[in-house]
Every structure is written in C-alpha cells, then in structure tokens.
Motif scaffolding. Sequence first.
Motif, PDB file in Angstrom:
ATOM      1  N   GLY A 165       0.815  -1.204   0.000  1.00 17.19           N
ATOM      2  CA  GLY A 165       0.000   0.000   0.000  1.00 17.19           C
ATOM      3  C   GLY A 165       0.851   1.259   0.000  1.00 17.19           C
ATOM      4  N   ASN A 166       0.273   2.328   0.503  1.00 16.41           N
ATOM      5  CA  ASN A 166       0.982   3.608   0.608  1.00 16.41           C
ATOM      6  C   ASN A 166       0.533   4.248   1.926  1.00 16.41           C
ATOM      7  N   GLU A 167       1.332   4.025   2.956  1.00 19.46           N
ATOM      8  CA  GLU A 167       0.960   4.464   4.305  1.00 19.46           C
ATOM      9  C   GLU A 167       0.757   5.968   4.368  1.00 19.46           C
ATOM     10  N   GLN A 168       1.598   6.718   3.676  1.00 20.23           N
ATOM     11  CA  GLN A 168       1.504   8.184   3.688  1.00 20.23           C
ATOM     12  C   GLN A 168       0.135   8.654   3.232  1.00 20.23           C
ATOM     13  N   ALA A 169      -0.447   7.935   2.273  1.00 19.31           N
ATOM     14  CA  ALA A 169      -1.729   8.348   1.713  1.00 19.31           C
ATOM     15  C   ALA A 169      -2.912   7.652   2.364  1.00 19.31           C
ATOM     16  N   GLY A 170      -2.649   6.748   3.305  1.00 21.56           N
ATOM     17  CA  GLY A 170      -3.727   6.010   3.916  1.00 21.56           C
ATOM     18  C   GLY A 170      -4.265   4.901   3.032  1.00 21.56           C
ATOM     19  N   ILE A 171      -3.446   4.407   2.111  1.00 23.12           N
ATOM     20  CA  ILE A 171      -3.846   3.343   1.190  1.00 23.12           C
ATOM     21  C   ILE A 171      -3.327   2.011   1.716  1.00 23.12           C
ATOM     22  N   LYS A 172      -4.241   1.077   1.951  1.00 23.32           N
ATOM     23  CA  LYS A 172      -3.854  -0.257   2.423  1.00 23.32           C
ATOM     24  C   LYS A 172      -3.483  -1.148   1.241  1.00 23.32           C
ATOM     25  N   GLY A 173      -2.806  -2.232   1.529  1.00 25.00           N
ATOM     26  CA  GLY A 173      -2.370  -3.143   0.476  1.00 25.00           C
ATOM     27  C   GLY A 173      -3.496  -3.911  -0.179  1.00 25.00           C
ATOM     28  N   THR A 174      -4.709  -3.792   0.357  1.00 20.72           N
ATOM     29  CA  THR A 174      -5.874  -4.453  -0.235  1.00 20.72           C
ATOM     30  C   THR A 174      -6.791  -3.487  -0.968  1.00 20.72           C
ATOM     31  N   ASP A 175      -6.439  -2.194  -0.986  1.00 21.85           N
ATOM     32  CA  ASP A 175      -7.324  -1.177  -1.554  1.00 21.85           C
ATOM     33  C   ASP A 175      -7.245  -1.120  -3.076  1.00 21.85           C
ATOM     34  N   THR A 176      -8.408  -1.126  -3.715  1.00 20.36           N
ATOM     35  CA  THR A 176      -8.502  -0.766  -5.129  1.00 20.36           C
ATOM     36  C   THR A 176      -8.697   0.742  -5.221  1.00 20.36           C
ATOM     37  N   LEU A 177      -7.988   1.367  -6.133  1.00 17.12           N
ATOM     38  CA  LEU A 177      -8.001   2.826  -6.272  1.00 17.12           C
ATOM     39  C   LEU A 177      -8.801   3.234  -7.498  1.00 17.12           C
ATOM     40  N   VAL A 178      -9.478   4.351  -7.384  1.00 17.71           N
ATOM     41  CA  VAL A 178     -10.229   4.912  -8.499  1.00 17.71           C
ATOM     42  C   VAL A 178      -9.614   6.264  -8.858  1.00 17.71           C
ATOM     43  N   PHE A 179      -9.295   6.444 -10.129  1.00 17.84           N
ATOM     44  CA  PHE A 179      -8.747   7.707 -10.614  1.00 17.84           C
ATOM     45  C   PHE A 179      -9.627   8.271 -11.721  1.00 17.84           C
ATOM     46  N   VAL A 180      -9.777   9.591 -11.722  1.00 23.52           N
ATOM     47  CA  VAL A 180     -10.283  10.329 -12.878  1.00 23.52           C
ATOM     48  C   VAL A 180      -9.140  11.210 -13.351  1.00 23.52           C
ATOM     49  N   VAL A 181      -8.778  11.080 -14.626  1.00 29.66           N
ATOM     50  CA  VAL A 181      -7.605  11.762 -15.171  1.00 29.66           C
ATOM     51  C   VAL A 181      -8.014  12.585 -16.386  1.00 29.66           C
ATOM     52  N   ASP A 182      -7.730  13.878 -16.340  1.00 32.66           N
ATOM     53  CA  ASP A 182      -7.952  14.761 -17.487  1.00 32.66           C
ATOM     54  C   ASP A 182      -6.608  15.020 -18.171  1.00 32.66           C
ATOM     55  N   ILE A 183      -6.415  14.428 -19.338  1.00 36.69           N
ATOM     56  CA  ILE A 183      -5.141  14.534 -20.057  1.00 36.69           C
ATOM     57  C   ILE A 183      -5.101  15.861 -20.820  1.00 36.69           C
ATOM     58  N   GLN A 184      -4.336  16.796 -20.329  1.00 28.88           N
ATOM     59  CA  GLN A 184      -4.250  18.103 -20.973  1.00 28.88           C
ATOM     60  C   GLN A 184      -3.343  18.083 -22.195  1.00 28.88           C
ATOM     61  N   ASN A 185      -2.236  17.370 -22.080  1.00 26.97           N
ATOM     62  CA  ASN A 185      -1.258  17.371 -23.166  1.00 26.97           C
ATOM     63  C   ASN A 185      -0.377  16.131 -23.044  1.00 26.97           C
ATOM     64  N   ALA A 186       0.330  15.847 -24.129  1.00 26.49           N
ATOM     65  CA  ALA A 186       1.289  14.741 -24.149  1.00 26.49           C
ATOM     66  C   ALA A 186       2.530  15.195 -24.896  1.00 26.49           C
ATOM     67  N   TYR A 187       3.688  14.728 -24.430  1.00 31.22           N
ATOM     68  CA  TYR A 187       4.962  15.143 -25.002  1.00 31.22           C
ATOM     69  C   TYR A 187       5.818  13.907 -25.264  1.00 31.22           C
ATOM     70  N   ASN A 188       6.524  13.932 -26.395  1.00 25.05           N
ATOM     71  CA  ASN A 188       7.465  12.860 -26.712  1.00 25.05           C
ATOM     72  C   ASN A 188       8.716  13.464 -27.334  1.00 25.05           C
ATOM     73  N   SER A 189       9.601  12.615 -27.808  1.00 24.11           N
ATOM     74  CA  SER A 189      10.903  13.088 -28.300  1.00 24.11           C
ATOM     75  C   SER A 189      10.796  13.926 -29.570  1.00 24.11           C
ATOM     76  N   LYS A 190       9.601  14.004 -30.159  1.00 27.65           N
ATOM     77  CA  LYS A 190       9.400  14.840 -31.346  1.00 27.65           C
ATOM     78  C   LYS A 190       8.726  16.163 -31.018  1.00 27.65           C
ATOM     79  N   SER A 191       8.497  16.433 -29.744  1.00 26.66           N
ATOM     80  CA  SER A 191       7.818  17.666 -29.349  1.00 26.66           C
ATOM     81  C   SER A 191       8.750  18.868 -29.479  1.00 26.66           C
TER      82      SER A 191
END
Length: 334
Positions: A165-191
């Motif tokens: 888990g992640n003790e700092q965040a209060g996440i136990k080793g049995t916890d499933t996490l839910v994320f919502v992610v808004d992708i603003q931009n992406a960068y690669n070696s051609k940027s």
Amino acid sequence: MRRRSVLIAVPAGLVTLAGCGDDGSDSGNASGSASPSASASSSAPPPPKIVDGPLPAITAGTKFDEKPTVAKGSGEPSDQLAVKTVIAGGGTTVAENDYVQANYLGQIWDTATVFDNSYDRGAPLVIQLAAGSIIDGWRYALAGKKAGSRVEMSVPPTWGYGTSGNEQAGIKGTDTLVFVVDIQNAYNSKSSAKGTDVAQDNVDLPKVGTNTDGKAPAITVPKSDPPTDLVANYVIEGDGVELAAEDSVLVQYKGVLWDTGKEFDSSYSRDALTSFSLQQVVKGWSQGLTGKKVGSRVLIVVPPALGYGDQPPEGSGIAKDSTLVFSVDILAKM
C-alpha cells in the motif's frame, strides 16, 4: 516549495549540466500527498487485462478539467484494470514512455476517501508513463488515449501500490483505487516549442533555427568573441506560464561550443526528453530560464563563470573556460 504528488519520482538531471547548481536542494521530492508515482516493488507484474468496469459514477464536476466528485464503488471491483474514456479528446495520442500533463483525482473504492487530487493544488501533474516512474495502472490505462480526454480507471493493488500500500496516503495493500484523469497534453521526443518567432538581429550572437518539426534546430555561432555576460533570448516565444527559480521543467535542448560550434550534448541525439530542477543545473541555465515562458525556445549563451569554468565534466568534450551555447525548448513545467 510547491506541494507535489507522491506519484512523482525524483527527476534526473542533465548528464552534462547536473551537479553544478547552487546547492543540493531537491524540488522533485514528493511530500504531503499520494499520487501515481511508482512503488518500490522488486518485480513487475504481468500486464493487466483491460476491462470496461465496474466503475463508480462521476456525480459532479463532469466537464473536462473540472474537479470531479466520484461515488463510492458499488460491490466488488474488478481484479483487472477497468478503464473508461468518459470524454474523448482529439489531441496527441499518448504512448508508453511519453510524458503526460494531466489533472487527476484519486480515491479509494470502498470508502470514496479522496487521497490526492491536483485540482486543489492548482497545478497539473507532468510525469512520464514509464516503468519505475508511475504506477502500472496509469501506464496501461492511459496508453493509446488522446490529449483532451477524461479517463476513469479502477486500479487493483497489483497495478497500484502492491500489497504494501501507501501508508503516507492512507492506502492499504488491499485497496482498489479509483482515478479520474484529465489529459491536458502529451509530449514525446518529437515535441517542440510552440509560439511566435522572435527576430534574431544581433549579429554578434548565435542564430538558432525556428523549425518545430521535432528535429534539432541548427545553431550558427558567429566568428567573433563571445559575450562575457549571460545571454538568454527568446527564439520562439510561447504563451505559457513563466518559470520560477525553484521550478522543474521538461525540455528539449542542444548544446554547442562557442569556439568550434561542435555539439557536446543534445536530448535530440538521445531521442529522449529531459526533466530537471532549475536548482540542480549550472547557473547559466537556472538564471537564463527563470522568467521564461513555457512553450518557448530560448537561446542561452553561458560564459565560463556561470558554466563549468576550469572544471568541466570529465569526458564531456568541454574544455576549460569554455563558453557554451544552448537552444532550449521549454515544453512544460513539472
């Protein structure tokens, strides 16, 4: 120091620029929050199966880049990686090892307890989708998505923080996490930089190419004595935020010697972007980039006193008391 997500690994400095900053401070250290930075597991799990659900409902903040409110998970979560594109964007397609700039919220499936979100910090996360840099759930869920997209995912421990888990965040080793992610931009070696070309009319300074095709710009050094003071001029002026002295940045760059015009270092040659703290590089870079706008290409001429002086890095090809010339594309603030 700005509060940063624990998703982030400490950014690596430039091979020939790191180690000569003012002090050993590290603005890349995470503190006070939990984000998708990689855990310290010793072996990588096999890739997950991507499934459609189940996923909890987003009950408020439903627009792109608006802080969402997410319901508590209902029933048992999948033991695989559940991924849904909530809003489909039309920007750059994200690939593994690219950097993404994104706002996100993370909470625990069973309790809906929010353990981290970038919206309240007022600063999106910029991180590489690479093994060892970010949890595997993000790597697999965001690959193939496009900038401008909102993605929801549920990440079981296997592809999150593992059984520790992640003790700092209060996440136990049995916890499933839910994320919502808004992708603003992406960068690669051609940027490249994006902005307005700025006149380069000083004949005593190097001229830098203004191509934005992802290829290294040409740097033409005049046959004259180098300046004794630092030069930091826009070649292309972007419209992003101005960098502060303590910021970390994502860049493309090329460096040549004033005396010979010979290239001694380049991210283009390595086919890989570079990230670093402005507090961890030579003074010419930290002073030259402070106050410059994200999205810009900057000419930096570094006199010896603000570079390496009489102690250049061994094997760098830089002679003592060399004046260094750089073209730097500031892609994002980390």
